[in-house]
Design a protein around this motif. Structure first.
Motif, short mmCIF file in Angstrom:
data_model
loop_
_atom_site.label_atom_id
_atom_site.label_comp_id
_atom_site.label_asym_id
_atom_site.label_seq_id
_atom_site.Cartn_x
_atom_site.Cartn_y
_atom_site.Cartn_z
N GLN A 1 30.66 -2.37 -3.26
CA GLN A 1 29.87 -1.16 -3.03
C GLN A 1 30.55 -0.08 -3.86
O GLN A 1 31.61 0.43 -3.50
CB GLN A 1 29.91 -0.81 -1.54
N LEU A 2 29.95 0.24 -5.01
CA LEU A 2 30.64 1.07 -5.99
C LEU A 2 31.03 2.44 -5.44
O LEU A 2 32.13 2.92 -5.68
CB LEU A 2 29.77 1.25 -7.22
N LEU A 3 30.13 3.06 -4.71
CA LEU A 3 30.39 4.42 -4.25
C LEU A 3 31.60 4.44 -3.31
O LEU A 3 32.48 5.29 -3.42
CB LEU A 3 29.14 4.96 -3.54
N ARG A 4 31.64 3.47 -2.42
CA ARG A 4 32.71 3.43 -1.41
C ARG A 4 34.01 2.83 -1.94
O ARG A 4 35.10 3.22 -1.57
CB ARG A 4 32.23 2.61 -0.22
N GLU A 5 33.89 1.82 -2.81
CA GLU A 5 35.09 1.08 -3.21
C GLU A 5 35.65 1.50 -4.55
O GLU A 5 36.74 1.07 -4.93
CB GLU A 5 34.78 -0.43 -3.23
N CYS A 6 34.90 2.31 -5.29
CA CYS A 6 35.36 2.68 -6.63
C CYS A 6 35.14 4.17 -6.92
O CYS A 6 36.04 4.88 -7.32
CB CYS A 6 34.62 1.79 -7.64
N GLY A 7 33.93 4.63 -6.67
CA GLY A 7 33.60 6.03 -6.99
C GLY A 7 33.15 6.15 -8.45
O GLY A 7 33.18 5.18 -9.21
#
Ligand code: GLU
Length: 296
Positions: free
Chosen positions: A154-160
């Motif tokens: 989940q890009l937003l939560r796990e990477c930004g």
């Protein structure tokens, strides 16, 4: 699914030093998968950061690949010659409203646990000396890795939101790799599991730029007794070009490939021929890393 004849693979070393056992595994795995599919195997020099690249390193890598019988197809693509293409891609994303400037420091982001909280997204002032980031979407990226299996992030939560143009003006790996994999029509990317975590970002960029997503296969990386990836920084020994056979056999063993006693009596060409004929990607261990001493 691409047909076998459409297979295009690649090896994409960063010329930060000569080839060592860890990068030999990357070259060999991508080579064998390409040749076993009767595909092409391209070579791309990821030379975007001159401060980390001794001038002789790219040439040393080419010599080592020749010494190990790993012959690539076509001319070598140097990322240093591709800056206009990266600029165009960045501009396209900018026109979509997906890019913004950010002057947060590495320490600030480490303080956030390594996941950027997108704090500069809506700033009205444009900071000086800034990096450019791409806005990620609030969705999960899924893909099926040929070795590691189903993977998601989940890009937003796990990477930004992540950097595409660095503060020092250099294009970031994530942008360059996606632009060039599309440019070279790469259909299958075989590389170390240290890059598994980058793959969802790359798939996201491919989607934003309208590029096809290739298949991925991430093999375990070789680590030393302190669990550090073999690299020039961790003093991985350079390869012996004069007697390449033992390292080649050891790399095949690392990749879980079947070996036969007679291979040790053969030469590089006959071992590679055998390894292509017997290549079994499912035999590659589904692990993130493997200690080198455990395979000897
Ligand atoms: N240049 C990267 C490296 O040497 C590999 C890039 C890739 O395979 O996507 O680690």
């Amino acid at each position: 699914m691409k047909s076998k004849a459409d297979y295009i693979g690649r090896f994409a070393p960063s010329p930060s030093g000569p080839l060592h056992f860890g990068s030999l595994i990357a070259a060999l795995a991508s080579y064998l998968d390409a040749r076993a599919h009767h595909g092409q195997w391209l070579l791309r020099m990821e030379d975007l950061d001159p401060s980390r690249e001794p001038p002789q390193a790219a040439g040393q890598i080419l010599e080592a690949l020749e010494a190990f019988g790993l012959h690539w197809d076509g001319p070598v693509l140097y990322q240093s010659s591709r800056l206009p293409a990266y600029r165009d891609a960045l501009q396209r994303l900018q026109q979509e409203g997906l890019i913004y400037a950010c002057d947060c420091t590495r320490q600030q982001i480490q303080g956030l646990g390594g996941v950027y909280d997108n704090r500069c997204r809506d700033r009205k002032d444009v900071p000086q000396d800034c990096a450019l980031r791409v806005k990620v979407a609030d969705r999960t990226i899924h893909f099926k890795d040929e070795i590691q299996g189903a993977t998601q992030q989940q890009l937003l939560r796990e990477c930004g939101d992540f950097v595409l143009l660095r503060k020092d003006g250099l294009f970031a790996y994530q942008l360059a790799v996606v632009v060039d994999d599309a440019f070279q029509n790469i259909s299958c990317i075989v590389r170390g599991s240290d890059l598994l975590d980058s793959t969802p970002r790359q798939i996201y960029l491919q989607q934003c730029l309208g590029f096809e997503t290739p298949q991925f296969a991430h093999f375990p990386v070789a680590v030393n007794e302190d669990n550090q990836k073999l690299s020039k920084q961790h003093f991985a020994a350079p390869l012996d070009h004069k007697t390449p056979l033992p390292a080649l056999l050891r790399a095949l063993k690392f990749l879980g490939q079947p070996l036969s006693e007679e291979l040790a009596e053969g030469d590089i060409a006959s071992v590679l021929q055998w390894a292509i004929a017997h290549w079994d990607i499912q035999a590659v261990p589904k692990l993130a890393n493997i200690r080198l001493e455990s395979i000897d």
